[in-house]
Enzyme design. Structure first.
Site, PDB file in Angstrom:
ATOM      1  N   GLU A   1      -5.311   1.699   1.993  1.00 46.90           N
ATOM      2  CA  GLU A   1      -5.196   0.579   2.931  1.00 46.90           C
ATOM      3  C   GLU A   1      -5.514   1.034   4.344  1.00 46.90           C
ATOM      4  O   GLU A   1      -6.170   0.324   5.110  1.00 46.90           O
ATOM      5  CB  GLU A   1      -3.766  -0.003   2.880  1.00 46.90           C
ATOM      6  CG  GLU A   1      -3.607  -1.320   3.623  1.00 46.90           C
ATOM      7  CD  GLU A   1      -3.191  -1.192   5.093  1.00 46.90           C
ATOM      8  OE1 GLU A   1      -3.141  -2.207   5.775  1.00 46.90           O
ATOM      9  OE2 GLU A   1      -2.941  -0.049   5.571  1.00 46.90           O
ATOM     10  N   GLU A   2      -5.047   2.226   4.686  1.00 39.90           N
ATOM     11  CA  GLU A   2      -5.155   2.706   6.073  1.00 39.90           C
ATOM     12  C   GLU A   2      -6.597   3.006   6.501  1.00 39.90           C
ATOM     13  O   GLU A   2      -6.854   3.249   7.662  1.00 39.90           O
ATOM     14  CB  GLU A   2      -4.280   3.954   6.274  1.00 39.90           C
ATOM     15  CG  GLU A   2      -2.777   3.702   6.117  1.00 39.90           C
ATOM     16  CD  GLU A   2      -2.155   2.937   7.283  1.00 39.90           C
ATOM     17  OE1 GLU A   2      -2.886   2.573   8.227  1.00 39.90           O
ATOM     18  OE2 GLU A   2      -0.936   2.699   7.231  1.00 39.90           O
TER      19      GLU A   2
ATOM     20  N   ASP B   1       4.155  -5.327   4.168  1.00 38.95           N
ATOM     21  CA  ASP B   1       3.779  -4.230   5.063  1.00 38.95           C
ATOM     22  C   ASP B   1       4.744  -4.176   6.237  1.00 38.95           C
ATOM     23  O   ASP B   1       5.643  -5.012   6.357  1.00 38.95           O
ATOM     24  CB  ASP B   1       2.334  -4.437   5.558  1.00 38.95           C
ATOM     25  CG  ASP B   1       1.606  -3.127   5.811  1.00 38.95           C
ATOM     26  OD1 ASP B   1       2.220  -2.197   6.372  1.00 38.95           O
ATOM     27  OD2 ASP B   1       0.419  -3.030   5.468  1.00 38.95           O
TER      28      ASP B   1
ATOM     29  N   HIS C   1       3.283   4.252  13.374  1.00 35.83           N
ATOM     30  CA  HIS C   1       2.295   5.339  13.312  1.00 35.83           C
ATOM     31  C   HIS C   1       2.732   6.582  14.081  1.00 35.83           C
ATOM     32  O   HIS C   1       1.918   7.291  14.676  1.00 35.83           O
ATOM     33  CB  HIS C   1       0.889   4.875  13.733  1.00 35.83           C
ATOM     34  CG  HIS C   1       0.217   4.053  12.666  1.00 35.83           C
ATOM     35  ND1 HIS C   1      -1.139   3.822  12.608  1.00 35.83           N
ATOM     36  CD2 HIS C   1       0.731   3.420  11.572  1.00 35.83           C
ATOM     37  CE1 HIS C   1      -1.415   3.070  11.537  1.00 35.83           C
ATOM     38  NE2 HIS C   1      -0.292   2.808  10.898  1.00 35.83           N
TER      39      HIS C   1
ATOM     40  N   HIS D   1       0.841  -1.209   0.000  1.00 38.15           N
ATOM     41  CA  HIS D   1       0.000   0.000   0.000  1.00 38.15           C
ATOM     42  C   HIS D   1       0.867   1.247   0.000  1.00 38.15           C
ATOM     43  O   HIS D   1       1.908   1.313   0.657  1.00 38.15           O
ATOM     44  CB  HIS D   1      -1.039  -0.021   1.128  1.00 38.15           C
ATOM     45  CG  HIS D   1      -0.557   0.234   2.515  1.00 38.15           C
ATOM     46  ND1 HIS D   1      -0.375   1.502   3.019  1.00 38.15           N
ATOM     47  CD2 HIS D   1      -0.250  -0.603   3.539  1.00 38.15           C
ATOM     48  CE1 HIS D   1       0.013   1.426   4.285  1.00 38.15           C
ATOM     49  NE2 HIS D   1       0.107   0.157   4.625  1.00 38.15           N
TER      50      HIS D   1
HETATM   51 ZN    ZN Z   1       0.627  -0.458   6.668  1.00 42.35          ZN
END
Ligand code: ZN
Length: 355
Positions: free
Chosen positions: A219-220, A242, A330, A73
């Site tokens: 994707e998120e 990922d 994140h 992604h």
């Molecule tokens: Zn990811």
């Protein structure tokens, strides 16, 4: 590392992946037989088999080669402008999950033009409320929600309204650093996967499978791009690439660390979105052993990847997730070990050469 740096400093939140897509398109020139953008915006790159000269063709004449879909992604977590108040402060709606504890006192970029970075505007982001000098004990303990944050552009409301519109993409500003044996940056989730996919394909000499490498969108916000792309591609095997948690740092018990930094590519046994196909997982493990590539097995009890979407496409796809262990995920200081990054690239190339 130059390519990775370009990837992590190019803005692209869910639904606004245009700039990253253009960058990847340029980078993959010559690597694939066809490169197309699907209706949702995912970049679908097809590479027909490259069999060894003189090698016997596998299967019957009529049967098509095994089709392997790679899903990396290309969106990053960020925000869209949701409101401009009477004083010119900009408010936000999240696209993807930032931990708001990491959002205090940030320099951000608002991107009024999806494609043109020269129109970008720099701002400063903070939660509304009082500074520490006059905050109450109660105020200090509070963790604000995204809706309480605002962006100050240092401009009167009239000017802000002229230059910024609801729906404009907003990303944090943070450079990439190389610290010790690691790379530190924002959105290594998931630009490392874009890097791993490109570098693995570059390494390939011969392969009997057809490779469809998809740089997926959105994707998120729920694996949306992969879901649509997998239907179109109709693969036999789907491999998501990922990042995964690497909580091998103080304050987390070993039983919950998921992966250990420097211990190699993480072969994901399961996460909350999919259970790995045992044969594909086994094949990754055996090529890693055969080629002496460092790997670790991992289970992530919460969170998912594009595997979850690919697996349930059409009549089902055998899926697997190759993960790069990432500390401080994140945040704008996501950290990966270079050895793990290289192990992911090498094991993916080795797998594709033998499938
Ligand atoms: Zn990811």
């Amino acid at each position: 590392m130059k390519l990775l740096e370009q990837l992590v400093t190019t803005a692209g939140v869910p639904g606004r992946e245009h700039r990253v897509r253009e960058l990847i398109k340029k980078q993959v020139k010559g690597l694939f037989d066809t490169v197309e953008t699907d209706r949702l915006g995912s970049l679908v790159c097809v590479r027909k088999p490259r069999p060894k000269k003189g090698a016997k063709k596998r299967g019957s004449k009529k049967s098509r080669p095994t089709r392997v879909m790679l899903a990396a992604h290309m969106d990053q977590i960020g925000f869209l402008v949701s409101f401009i108040d009477a004083n010119g402060f900009v408010r936000l709606n999240p696209v993807g999950g930032f931990d708001t504890r990491n959002l205090f006192a940030r320099i951000v970029t608002i991107c009024p033009d999806i494609k043109d970075p020269s129109k970008d505007i720099t701002g400063v982001m903070n939660p509304g409320g009082k500074p520490i000098h006059i905050a109450s004990e109660e105020d200090k303990k509070k963790i604000p929600e995204v809706k309480e944050f605002m962006i100050d552009l240092g401009l009167p409301a009239e000017e802000v309204n002229k230059r910024v519109r609801i729906g404009d993409m907003v990303v944090l500003q943070a450079p990439m650093h190389q610290i010790g044996n690691t790379v530190v940056s924002q959105c290594l989730d998931n630009r490392v996967a874009c890097w791993i996919a490109i570098r693995a394909i570059e390494k390939l000499k011969h392969h009997d499978c057809e490779i469809v490498c998809v740089f997926t969108v959105q994707e998120e916000v729920g694996l949306r791009g992969a879901m649509a792309a997998a239907y179109g591609v109709d693969p036999d095997i789907g491999i998501a690439i990922d990042t995964t948690l690497c909580c091998d740092t103080p304050g987390v018990p070993d039983t919950e660390r998921v992966t250990k930094q420097g211990d190699g590519a993480a072969l994901t046994v399961m996460d909350a979105s999919a259970i790995a196909d045992t044969e594909v997982l086994g094949a990754f493990e055996s090529v890693a052993k055969k080629n002496k590539i460092k790997y670790q097995l991992s289970i992530l009890s919460r969170g998912g990847t594009d595997s979850g979407a690919m697996q349930r496409s059409r009549a089902g796809v055998r899926t697997f997730t190759l993960s790069c262990p990432t500390r401080y995920i994140h945040t704008v200081t996501e950290t990966v070990h270079k050895d793990d990054l290289h192990a992911c690239r090498d094991v993916l190339a080795a797998y594709l050469e033998q499938v």
